[in-house]
Design a protein around this motif. Structure first.
Motif, short mmCIF file in Angstrom:
data_model
loop_
_atom_site.label_atom_id
_atom_site.label_comp_id
_atom_site.label_asym_id
_atom_site.label_seq_id
_atom_site.Cartn_x
_atom_site.Cartn_y
_atom_site.Cartn_z
N ALA A 29 0.83 -1.20 0.00
CA ALA A 29 0.00 0.00 0.00
C ALA A 29 0.86 1.25 0.00
N GLU A 30 1.95 1.23 0.78
CA GLU A 30 2.84 2.38 0.83
C GLU A 30 3.53 2.61 -0.51
N LYS A 31 3.90 1.48 -1.16
CA LYS A 31 4.54 1.59 -2.49
C LYS A 31 3.58 2.22 -3.50
N ALA A 32 2.33 1.78 -3.46
CA ALA A 32 1.33 2.34 -4.39
C ALA A 32 1.12 3.82 -4.11
N LYS A 33 1.07 4.16 -2.84
CA LYS A 33 0.88 5.57 -2.49
C LYS A 33 2.06 6.41 -2.93
N TYR A 34 3.24 5.84 -2.76
CA TYR A 34 4.47 6.54 -3.18
C TYR A 34 4.48 6.76 -4.71
N ALA A 35 4.09 5.70 -5.43
CA ALA A 35 4.04 5.81 -6.90
C ALA A 35 3.05 6.90 -7.33
N GLU A 36 1.91 6.93 -6.65
CA GLU A 36 0.89 7.95 -6.98
C GLU A 36 1.43 9.35 -6.70
N LEU A 37 2.09 9.51 -5.53
CA LEU A 37 2.64 10.81 -5.19
C LEU A 37 3.74 11.22 -6.17
N GLN A 44 2.95 17.99 -11.64
CA GLN A 44 3.06 19.36 -11.17
C GLN A 44 4.32 20.04 -11.72
N GLN A 45 5.39 19.26 -11.82
CA GLN A 45 6.62 19.80 -12.40
C GLN A 45 6.41 20.20 -13.85
N ALA A 46 5.71 19.35 -14.63
CA ALA A 46 5.44 19.65 -16.04
C ALA A 46 4.58 20.90 -16.16
N ARG A 47 3.54 21.00 -15.31
CA ARG A 47 2.68 22.18 -15.34
C ARG A 47 3.45 23.44 -14.98
N LEU A 48 4.37 23.30 -14.02
CA LEU A 48 5.19 24.44 -13.63
C LEU A 48 6.05 24.93 -14.80
#
Length: 301
Positions: A29-37, A44-48
């Protein structure tokens, strides 16, 4: 005894197994959350970066607009300064003239009358020029309307066989000889009356118009029964067209002039087959109504 020992061992192992299963699920679950983040961070970097690029583009546009405004401001200021100089110059001249006129001895009675007549003539000439310009504009409008009526009446005939144009205020209708005449002859073709009938319809609707029918040939010499040369052929073709317009379509003969131009006003090079084909034509010239301009000149003198 052995049985009890096994039971104790089994009881001790169960918590360990359960703990291992729970830890693996949490890790996944933590790995999936990390991947999502991580994905969100990259978005966000691309939008910036896109926002930064847009800011740069807008800044460039702003700089360009500011530069144009500065140039326009400088140009306007220069224009205003030039106009102010002209105004000052005119004021100085006016003051000089007024100062001279204050002393009535500077201008005699005869000179004053001459100045008055000159000013009146200037106004009359200005009005005359405006009248002429208006007459020319009306004539140009009538010519364009005539061209549109002719093109509408003639319809879908090939532009290579019939051409209508305005040149220096005169309307010309050029009709290829193959539409009107048999080769080397002034005998008309079957289509001649159809074409001339359409032209006559427009001309009859404009009874004040006078026109000239011109016959034109190529440079190939001709001599046959009843035809001496290209002069003779061009004249006879012109008179044939005039007779058809008069006898068949009721065009007033007083409005028409027949003329032969032989080979001496070519539109193309007579050295080629195509050029000779273009040069063999009948031209209807809508004559300018010069008498109207002469009358205008007489009334304005």
């Amino acid at each position: 005894m052995k049985m009890k020992a096994k039971l104790y061992l089994l009881a001790a192992a169960i918590p360990f197994v359960l703990f291992s299963c729970v830890s693996t699920k949490k890790l996944d679950a933590e790995k999936a959350k990390y991947a999502e983040l991580s994905g969100n961070y990259l978005d966000q970097q691309a939008r910036l970066r896109e926002a930064q690029d847009e800011i740069k583009r807008l800044q460039a546009l702003l700089d360009k607009a500011n530069g144009q405004l500065r140039d326009q401001k400088a140009s306007s200021e220069a224009t205003i300064a030039d106009l102010n100089k002209q105004i000052d110059y005119l004021k100085q001249n006016n003051n000089t003239v007024l100062n001279q006129l204050k002393d009535l001895s500077v201008v005699t009675g005869a000179q004053a009358e001459s100045i008055k007549k000159s000013l009146d003539n200037i106004g009359a000439k200005d009005l005359y020029i405006k009248d002429l310009q208006g007459s020319i504009a009306r004539k140009d409008s009538l010519n364009m309307a005539l061209v549109m009526n002719l093109k509408g009446a003639i319809g879908n005939l090939d532009d290579k066989d019939i051409n209508i144009k305005v040149d220096k205020g005169v309307v010309y209708v050029d009709i290829s000889d193959k539409l009107l005449f048999k080769s080397g002859s002034y005998d008309v073709t079957d289509r001649a009356k159809e074409v001339l009938g359409k032209v006559a319809k427009v001309l009859n609707n404009q009874p004040e118009i006078e026109f000239m029918v011109e016959g034109h040939t190529d440079s190939v010499p001709i001599k046959s029964a009843g035809i001496q040369d290209n002069w003779d052929l061009s004249v006879k073709r012109a008179t044939t067209v005039v007779r058809i317009l008069q006898d068949t379509y009721g065009v007033d003969p007083k409005r028409m002039t027949a003329a032969g131009r032989s080979q001496y006003l070519p539109l193309a090079d007579n050295a080629t087959i195509e050029g000779r084909s273009v040069n063999r034509r009948t031209r209807i010239v809508i004559l300018p109504q010069l008498d109207q301009f002469f009358k205008l000149l007489e009334t304005k003198k």
